[in-house]
Design an enzyme around this catalytic site. Structure first.
Site, PDB file in Angstrom:
ATOM      1  CE  LYS A 195      -9.107   5.660  47.656  1.00 30.22           C
ATOM      2  NZ  LYS A 195      -9.130   6.983  46.962  1.00 30.22           N
ATOM      3  CD  GLN A 251       4.929  12.027  47.605  1.00 30.80           C
ATOM      4  OE1 GLN A 251       4.283  12.637  46.749  1.00 30.80           O
ATOM      5  NE2 GLN A 251       5.230  12.547  48.765  1.00 30.80           N
ATOM      6  N   GLY A 253       2.695   5.151  45.399  1.00 34.05           N
ATOM      7  CA  GLY A 253       2.930   3.733  45.092  1.00 34.05           C
ATOM      8  C   GLY A 253       4.044   3.146  45.947  1.00 34.05           C
ATOM      9  CD  GLU A 270       1.330  -0.752  35.487  1.00 29.19           C
ATOM     10  OE1 GLU A 270       2.051   0.094  34.928  1.00 29.19           O
ATOM     11  OE2 GLU A 270       1.415  -1.973  35.275  1.00 29.19           O
ATOM     12  CB  CYS A 304       0.804   7.320  33.275  1.00 25.14           C
ATOM     13  SG  CYS A 304      -0.259   6.202  32.384  1.00 25.14           S
ATOM     14  CD  GLN A 351      -1.543  17.703  38.770  1.00 23.08           C
ATOM     15  OE1 GLN A 351      -1.352  17.343  39.917  1.00 23.08           O
ATOM     16  NE2 GLN A 351      -0.652  17.517  37.803  1.00 23.08           N
ATOM     17  CD  GLU A 406       3.867  11.654  36.214  1.00 21.12           C
ATOM     18  OE1 GLU A 406       3.747  11.500  37.438  1.00 21.12           O
ATOM     19  OE2 GLU A 406       3.424  10.855  35.374  1.00 21.12           O
TER      20      GLU A 406
HETATM   21  P1  NAD Z   1      -2.189   9.542  43.620  1.00 18.04           P
HETATM   22  O1  NAD Z   1      -1.037   8.677  43.934  1.00 18.04           O
HETATM   23  O2  NAD Z   1      -2.309  10.830  44.318  1.00 18.04           O
HETATM   24  O3  NAD Z   1      -3.557   8.764  43.936  1.00 18.04           O
HETATM   25  C1  NAD Z   1      -3.863   7.526  43.343  1.00 18.04           C
HETATM   26  C2  NAD Z   1      -4.827   6.772  44.241  1.00 18.04           C
HETATM   27  O4  NAD Z   1      -4.156   6.429  45.447  1.00 18.04           O
HETATM   28  C3  NAD Z   1      -6.057   7.562  44.654  1.00 18.04           C
HETATM   29  O5  NAD Z   1      -7.170   6.702  44.677  1.00 18.04           O
HETATM   30  C4  NAD Z   1      -5.711   8.006  46.063  1.00 18.04           C
HETATM   31  O6  NAD Z   1      -6.826   8.250  46.882  1.00 18.04           O
HETATM   32  C5  NAD Z   1      -4.945   6.810  46.555  1.00 18.04           C
HETATM   33  N1  NAD Z   1      -4.059   7.058  47.686  1.00 18.04           N
HETATM   34  C6  NAD Z   1      -3.374   8.199  47.983  1.00 18.04           C
HETATM   35  N2  NAD Z   1      -2.661   8.033  49.109  1.00 18.04           N
HETATM   36  C7  NAD Z   1      -2.867   6.761  49.524  1.00 18.04           C
HETATM   37  C8  NAD Z   1      -2.405   5.993  50.629  1.00 18.04           C
HETATM   38  N3  NAD Z   1      -1.567   6.492  51.525  1.00 18.04           N
HETATM   39  N4  NAD Z   1      -2.824   4.713  50.752  1.00 18.04           N
HETATM   40  C9  NAD Z   1      -3.668   4.190  49.843  1.00 18.04           C
HETATM   41  N5  NAD Z   1      -4.153   4.870  48.790  1.00 18.04           N
HETATM   42  C10 NAD Z   1      -3.755   6.140  48.625  1.00 18.04           C
HETATM   43  O7  NAD Z   1      -2.182   9.721  42.044  1.00 18.04           O
HETATM   44  P2  NAD Z   1      -3.196  10.570  41.137  1.00 18.04           P
HETATM   45  O8  NAD Z   1      -2.877  12.003  41.304  1.00 18.04           O
HETATM   46  O9  NAD Z   1      -4.609  10.130  41.365  1.00 18.04           O
HETATM   47  O10 NAD Z   1      -2.799  10.082  39.664  1.00 18.04           O
HETATM   48  C11 NAD Z   1      -1.776  10.661  38.937  1.00 18.04           C
HETATM   49  C12 NAD Z   1      -0.549   9.776  38.922  1.00 18.04           C
HETATM   50  O11 NAD Z   1      -0.900   8.480  38.457  1.00 18.04           O
HETATM   51  C13 NAD Z   1       0.525  10.257  37.972  1.00 18.04           C
HETATM   52  O12 NAD Z   1       1.798  10.145  38.582  1.00 18.04           O
HETATM   53  C14 NAD Z   1       0.430   9.296  36.788  1.00 18.04           C
HETATM   54  O13 NAD Z   1       1.611   9.164  36.053  1.00 18.04           O
HETATM   55  C15 NAD Z   1       0.031   8.038  37.470  1.00 18.04           C
HETATM   56  N6  NAD Z   1      -0.616   7.106  36.544  1.00 18.04           N
HETATM   57  C16 NAD Z   1       0.095   6.004  36.145  1.00 18.04           C
HETATM   58  C17 NAD Z   1      -0.454   5.109  35.231  1.00 18.04           C
HETATM   59  C18 NAD Z   1       0.328   3.895  34.805  1.00 18.04           C
HETATM   60  O14 NAD Z   1      -0.304   2.948  34.353  1.00 18.04           O
HETATM   61  N7  NAD Z   1       1.646   3.860  34.916  1.00 18.04           N
HETATM   62  C19 NAD Z   1      -1.734   5.341  34.716  1.00 18.04           C
HETATM   63  C20 NAD Z   1      -2.420   6.480  35.141  1.00 18.04           C
HETATM   64  C21 NAD Z   1      -1.854   7.354  36.054  1.00 18.04           C
END
Ligand code: NAD
Length: 515
Positions: A195, A251, A253, A270, A304, A351, A406
């Site tokens: 997804k 949040q 995750g 991650e 990230c 954002q 962040e």
């Molecule tokens: P996000 O958590 O908003 O979304 C990430 C994914 O999760 C999306 O596909 C979203 O649709 C899905 N999602 C959201 N709510 C969900 C739920 N309740 N159940 C299942 N899936 C759900 O994050 P984002 O805004 O897309 O990405 C930015 C964040 O990602 C930043 O905090 C960044 O640091 C982090 N990030 C971390 C790494 C790493 O490897 N540590 C790499 C890239 C990005």
């Protein structure tokens, strides 16, 4: 920018400036491109010019997830028995296809996500590199052979596949991050449902097309596009999904991890970061400024691993700050498809507003000194996009909100350190633990920093970004939950260990009991 709508493609086209009729993209389930059972779609718009509709995508629901998981489950019994070197052949073919289509895929990625073309080329290249690395494991995937405490008995352990994996990915590395998950998962003999982030579905469509062209058996890789609550959550909670691999915000995750734990599923996370560059008084300051600019403002700070804190020794903080601010002011901000630009837009309006709010907090509550940037850009090339000027705060307290949370935008905070020990303390004084770096000419300090920085990744004389696929990637504290992607370690997410004992004594032998 993704916005849910019931609009038909025709209505969506009426709003768009170019092309006149945006392409409608379907889900990929059991080797077929199919529309969502919801009958709903959403538009994906270019963050550099929101008049441009990149495509119309399926707004999937639990029914679509069920169909995708059923396809993955049906494909699993046969796929797990395909010899790993043969599974690797498919992965290598994917690498060839991505290499051939690199320019087109990277341009699509810049159009939907905003970062510079040279960076999206790097993103696509990372998936190609990952495919080469993972394919090599097709002829390794080593286990252990070991001794037995009994006579005429042989013992070994092997990696076994797990089953159906649910993969949820963010928008900032639209192909690289999916590649870190899909490739080791299928090489290990699993089948997957991905997804992708709602802001970058086209890049994953392009990636999935490479699997289709490579002739991967139907059902091994499936994709459902859509939003977290309606498409992501049903994937996490689906009883057939045995592994959930997530990259995104801390949040989300943590919420996913709670859901997965309730069902006893393995869940790799991650998440966010609050990374720092330490600049010591003996550092090559020009090199450190180069690193800070790339680390803080590359991908508009939406990595990230972005260098969002610059911890600088008091003896050089004045000079370093002057050099950095002078260079930051010259950075060309604009659409990523124009190769003369250096910093692109941020991903979407929400954002952008979040980043502008942090800038406001920096100026008011944190009482930090705004040295450059600090505003949305709205003229000329910036008129129809989500652009923020590269922003540097000086005199930032280590406990300030902008030094702790962040921001995920082109904003960095300069914090003054009294000495080396103080710099390490400040570096570790955050809730995240992804990446840290130190610029110094002193080898003793470099090694001490590598030992004492509480992050999953450390750099010496390089910024906090630039991970390579064959090393483990991930972080401590609020960044992760102990798993690592990249490297051979990524196979620990997608395999189970199986221990095998072969008794060739011809009689009953009892471990721990027989003399
Ligand atoms: P996000 O958590 O908003 O979304 C990430 C994914 O999760 C999306 O596909 C979203 O649709 C899905 N999602 C959201 N709510 C969900 C739920 N309740 N159940 C299942 N899936 C759900 O994050 P984002 O805004 O897309 O990405 C930015 C964040 O990602 C930043 O905090 C960044 O640091 C982090 N990030 C971390 C790494 C790493 O490897 N540590 C790499 C890239 C990005």
């Amino acid at each position: 920018m993704a916005k849910s709508t019931k609009a038909t493609p025709k209505k969506a086209a009426a709003k768009a400036v170019k092309p006149s009729k945006p392409t409608v993209y379907n889900n990929y389930i059991n080797g077929q491109w199919v529309a969502s059972a919801s009958g709903k779609t959403f538009e994906n718009r270019n963050p550099a010019d929101t008049r441009d509709v990149v495509g119309v995508f399926q707004d999937s629901n639990a029914e679509d997830v069920d169909a995708a998981v059923a396809a993955a489950r049906a494909a699993y019994p046969e796929w797990r028995l395909v010899p790993a070197p043969k599974r690797a052949d498919y992965v290598l073919r994917v690498a060839e296809i991505l290499t051939r289509r690199k320019e087109e895929i990277s341009a699509d990625m810049t159009r939907e996500m905003g970062k510079m073309l040279k960076e999206t080329r790097g993103d696509t290249q990372e998936a190609i590199d990952m495919a080469h690395f993972v394919a090599g494991e097709g002829r390794r995937l080593y286990g252990h052979t070991t001794t037995s405490e009994l006579k005429n008995k042989f013992a070994m352990s092997v990696r076994d596949s797990v089953g159906v994996c649910g993969l949820i990915t963010p928008w900032n590395f639209p192909i690289a991050i999916p590649s870190w998950k899909i490739l080791p998962a299928i090489l290990s003999g699993n089948t997957v449902v991905i997804k992708p982030a709602e802001d970058t579905p086209l890049s994953v469509v392009n990636f999935v097309k490479a699997f289709e062209e490579a002739g991967l058996p139907a059902g091994v890789v499936n994709m459902v596009t859509g939003f977290g609550a309606t498409a992501g959550s049903p994937l996490v909670t689906h009883p057939t999904v045995r592994v959930v691999s997530f990259t995104g915000s801390t949040q989300t995750g943590r919420a996913i991890s709670t859901q997965a734990a309730a069902e006893g599923k393995r869940c790799s996370l991650e998440m966010g970061g609050k990374n720092c560059i330490i600049v010591m008084e003996d550092a090559d300051l020009d090199l450190a400024v180069d690193g800070a600019l790339w680390g803080a403002f590359g991908t508009s700070g939406q990595r990230c691993t972005a260098s969002s804190r610059l911890i600088v020794h008091k003896k050089v903080v004045k000079k370093f700050t002057a050099l950095l601010v002078e260079r930051a002011k010259t950075l060309k901000v604009g659409p990523g498809l124009d190769e003369k630009n250096e910093v692109g837009p941020v991903i979407n309006e929400k954002q952008m507003l979040k980043i502008l709010n942090y800038i406001e907090i920096g100026k008011t509550k944190d009482k930090a000194k705004l040295l450059c940037g600090g505003e949305r850009l709205t003229e000329g090339d910036h008129k129809h996009g989500w652009f923020i000027a590269p922003t540097i705060f000086g005199d930032v307290s280590p406990n300030a909100t902008i030094a702790q949370e962040e921001i995920f935008g082109p904003v960095t905070a300069i914090i003054t350190a009294n000495d080396f020990e103080n710099a390490i303390d400040i570096a570790n004084n955050v809730g995240y633990g992804l990446s840290a770096s130190i610029y110094t000419a002193d080898v003793n300090r470099a090694f001490t920093a590598m030992r004492d920085l509480q992050t999953g990744i450390c750099y010496v004389n390089a910024p906090t970004i630039g991970a390579e696929v064959h090393l483990p990637f991930g972080g401590t504290k609020g960044t992760g939950n102990g798993h690592r992607e990249g490297g051979i370690e990524s196979f620990d997410i997608f395999t189970e260990w199986k221990s095998l004992y072969i008794d060739y004594s011809g009689k009953l032998q009892k471990a721990q009991i027989d003399e």
